[in-house]
Design an enzyme around this catalytic site. Structure first.
Site, short mmCIF file in Angstrom:
data_model
loop_
_atom_site.label_atom_id
_atom_site.label_comp_id
_atom_site.label_asym_id
_atom_site.label_seq_id
_atom_site.Cartn_x
_atom_site.Cartn_y
_atom_site.Cartn_z
N SER A 1 0.86 -1.18 0.00
CA SER A 1 0.00 0.00 0.00
C SER A 1 0.90 1.22 0.00
CB SER A 1 -0.84 0.00 1.28
OG SER A 1 -1.51 1.23 1.43
N TYR B 1 -1.37 -0.28 11.30
CA TYR B 1 -1.55 -0.65 9.89
C TYR B 1 -0.28 -0.27 9.10
CZ TYR B 1 -3.52 -0.94 5.18
OH TYR B 1 -3.75 -1.26 3.86
N1 LIG Z 1 -8.92 -0.35 -0.24
C1 LIG Z 1 -7.84 0.42 -0.08
O1 LIG Z 1 -7.94 1.66 0.00
C2 LIG Z 1 -6.49 -0.24 -0.02
C3 LIG Z 1 -5.37 0.57 -0.27
C4 LIG Z 1 -4.11 0.02 -0.21
C5 LIG Z 1 -3.97 -1.32 0.08
N2 LIG Z 1 -5.07 -2.09 0.34
C6 LIG Z 1 -4.84 -3.52 0.64
O2 LIG Z 1 -5.51 -4.30 -0.32
C7 LIG Z 1 -5.80 -5.59 0.23
C8 LIG Z 1 -7.23 -5.96 -0.08
O3 LIG Z 1 -8.09 -5.08 0.61
P1 LIG Z 1 -9.48 -4.55 0.01
O4 LIG Z 1 -9.35 -3.10 -0.17
O5 LIG Z 1 -9.91 -5.38 -1.12
O6 LIG Z 1 -10.41 -4.76 1.31
P2 LIG Z 1 -11.63 -5.77 1.59
O7 LIG Z 1 -12.66 -5.62 0.53
O8 LIG Z 1 -12.02 -5.53 3.00
O9 LIG Z 1 -10.97 -7.22 1.44
C9 LIG Z 1 -10.10 -7.74 2.41
C10 LIG Z 1 -9.94 -9.24 2.16
O10 LIG Z 1 -9.01 -9.75 3.12
C11 LIG Z 1 -9.54 -10.94 3.66
N3 LIG Z 1 -9.07 -11.23 5.01
C12 LIG Z 1 -9.09 -10.41 6.09
N4 LIG Z 1 -8.64 -11.08 7.16
C13 LIG Z 1 -8.33 -12.35 6.75
C14 LIG Z 1 -7.83 -13.52 7.37
N5 LIG Z 1 -7.54 -13.55 8.68
N6 LIG Z 1 -7.65 -14.64 6.63
C15 LIG Z 1 -7.94 -14.64 5.32
N7 LIG Z 1 -8.41 -13.58 4.65
C16 LIG Z 1 -8.61 -12.45 5.37
C17 LIG Z 1 -11.05 -10.74 3.64
O11 LIG Z 1 -11.72 -12.01 3.56
P3 LIG Z 1 -12.50 -12.72 4.76
O12 LIG Z 1 -12.93 -11.65 5.72
O13 LIG Z 1 -13.64 -13.39 4.05
O14 LIG Z 1 -11.51 -13.68 5.30
C18 LIG Z 1 -11.25 -9.98 2.34
O15 LIG Z 1 -11.41 -10.88 1.26
C19 LIG Z 1 -5.47 -5.50 1.72
O16 LIG Z 1 -4.19 -6.08 1.94
C20 LIG Z 1 -5.40 -3.99 1.97
O17 LIG Z 1 -4.58 -3.66 3.07
C21 LIG Z 1 -6.32 -1.57 0.28
#
Ligand SMILES: NC(=O)c1ccc[n+]([C@@H]2O[C@H](COP(=O)([O-])OP(=O)(O)OC[C@H]3O[C@@H](n4cnc5c(N)ncnc54)[C@H](OP(=O)(O)O)[C@@H]3O)[C@@H](O)[C@H]2O)c1
Length: 276
Positions: free
Chosen positions: A133, A146
């Site tokens: 990120s 985070y």
């Molecule tokens: N959205 C942003 O602004 C942003 C920006 C930079 C980076 N990111 C990164 O992008 C990645 C994806 O995030 P997103 O934005 O798509 O958010 P999201 O829609 O909340 O998705 C997060 C995913 O992580 C999974 N997860 C969480 N805890 C877990 C665990 N203990 N075991 C297995 N899976 C787990 C969740 O699945 P379950 O709950 O079903 O397990 C879900 O599928 C993350 O690493 C986040 O830090 C996001």
């Protein structure tokens, strides 16, 4: 395009869901992992195989990797995407939650690499793609744990890339800025809950409201922008070490780099209306 066997975590929503679907539509064999396996059922329409996996649980990670290996005899790409943000002041986030944040965002990702690297080394090729990120490049107020997790993903991935070079395994990082997914709503909820009744409550509430409105509005980039970057890391002949994407992501990192720390701090504190 070479058809690849891909394991992607965090595929039950947001970036992971969109990426799993897109890569499968490109013709790759995709195994999609998360805890909420029911949310991944629609991906079956595109040939994706959903797997229940908790990246804090050793057995479930081992079972997931074994399942893919038994079915395909190889794993070409691991996309480590599972992650979440536990926002809150350093003083008030319980250590148990801080540890859990690192367990999911860092140690789960690291352990999956450990489980898959012997397979890739034997194949003489493979790709690891870690979702980092811009939070691994710059720091916001109340994002402490985070940011610790994403700075760790950056260092871990840089180290791994050097180690894997002789074995023909590429390591890439994806560095999104704000992407419209549930991530911001979850981070806002944690921020609000962990600051109730503390001296941080007022400014934390302001920041959490900002997150809620940003992540439910239309200013942020769509997950598909990240999917395109992951797709390039999967398909290109020479994948890059880093893919930074998303509206304002370059600008934010540039200003964090450019400004003296005190100026950056003052800017962020002013934005959050801190008067402590
Ligand atoms: N959205 C942003 O602004 C942003 C920006 C930079 C980076 N990111 C990164 O992008 C990645 C994806 O995030 P997103 O934005 O798509 O958010 P999201 O829609 O909340 O998705 C997060 C995913 O992580 C999974 N997860 C969480 N805890 C877990 C665990 N203990 N075991 C297995 N899976 C787990 C969740 O699945 P379950 O709950 O079903 O397990 C879900 O599928 C993350 O690493 C986040 O830090 C996001």
């Amino acid at each position: 395009m070479k058809k690849r066997v891909i394991l992607i975590t965090g595929a039950s929503s947001g970036i992971g869901f969109d990426t799993a679907q897109t890569l499968a539509r490109q013709g790759h064999k995709v195994y999609a992992a998360a805890r909420r396996v029911e949310l991944m059922e629609p991906l079956r329409n595109d040939g994706v195989v959903p797997l229940r996996m908790d990246v804090t649980d050793e057995q479930s990670m081992q079972d997931g990797v074994d399942f893919v290996l038994n079915a395909e005899g190889r794993v070409d790409v691991l996309v480590n995407n599972a992650g979440y943000g536990f926002f809150g002041a350093i003083e008030t986030v319980p250590m148990e939650e801080a540890r859990r944040q690192l367990e999911v965002n860092v140690f789960g990702l690291a352990r999956l690499c450990q489980l898959i690297l012997p397979i890739m080394r034997k194949q003489g090729e493979g790709r690891i793609i870690n979702t980092s990120s811009i939070a691994g490049k710059m720091v916001l107020l109340y994002g402490g744990w985070y940011h610790v997790s994403k700075y760790s993903v950056e260092a871990f991935s840089d180290a791994l890339r050097m180690e894997m070079k002789p074995f023909g395994i590429d390591v890439s990082m994806i560095e999104p800025g704000g992407i419209k997914t549930d991530w911001g709503i979850i981070a806002a909820r944690h921020l609000k809950e962990s600051s109730i009744g503390t001296p941080y409550e007022k400014s934390a509430e302001f920041e959490s409201e900002f997150f809620n409105s940003a992540y439910s509005g239309n200013y942020l980039s769509s997950p598909h922008v990240v999917t395109r970057a992951i797709s390039r890391a999967v398909n290109s002949r020479r994948p890059k070490a880093r893919y930074r994407i998303g509206r304002f992501s370059h600008l934010a990192v540039f200003f964090h780099w450019l400004l003296p720390a005190r100026w950056w701090d003052a800017l962020v504190r002013r934005f959050c209306r801190i008067k402590l």
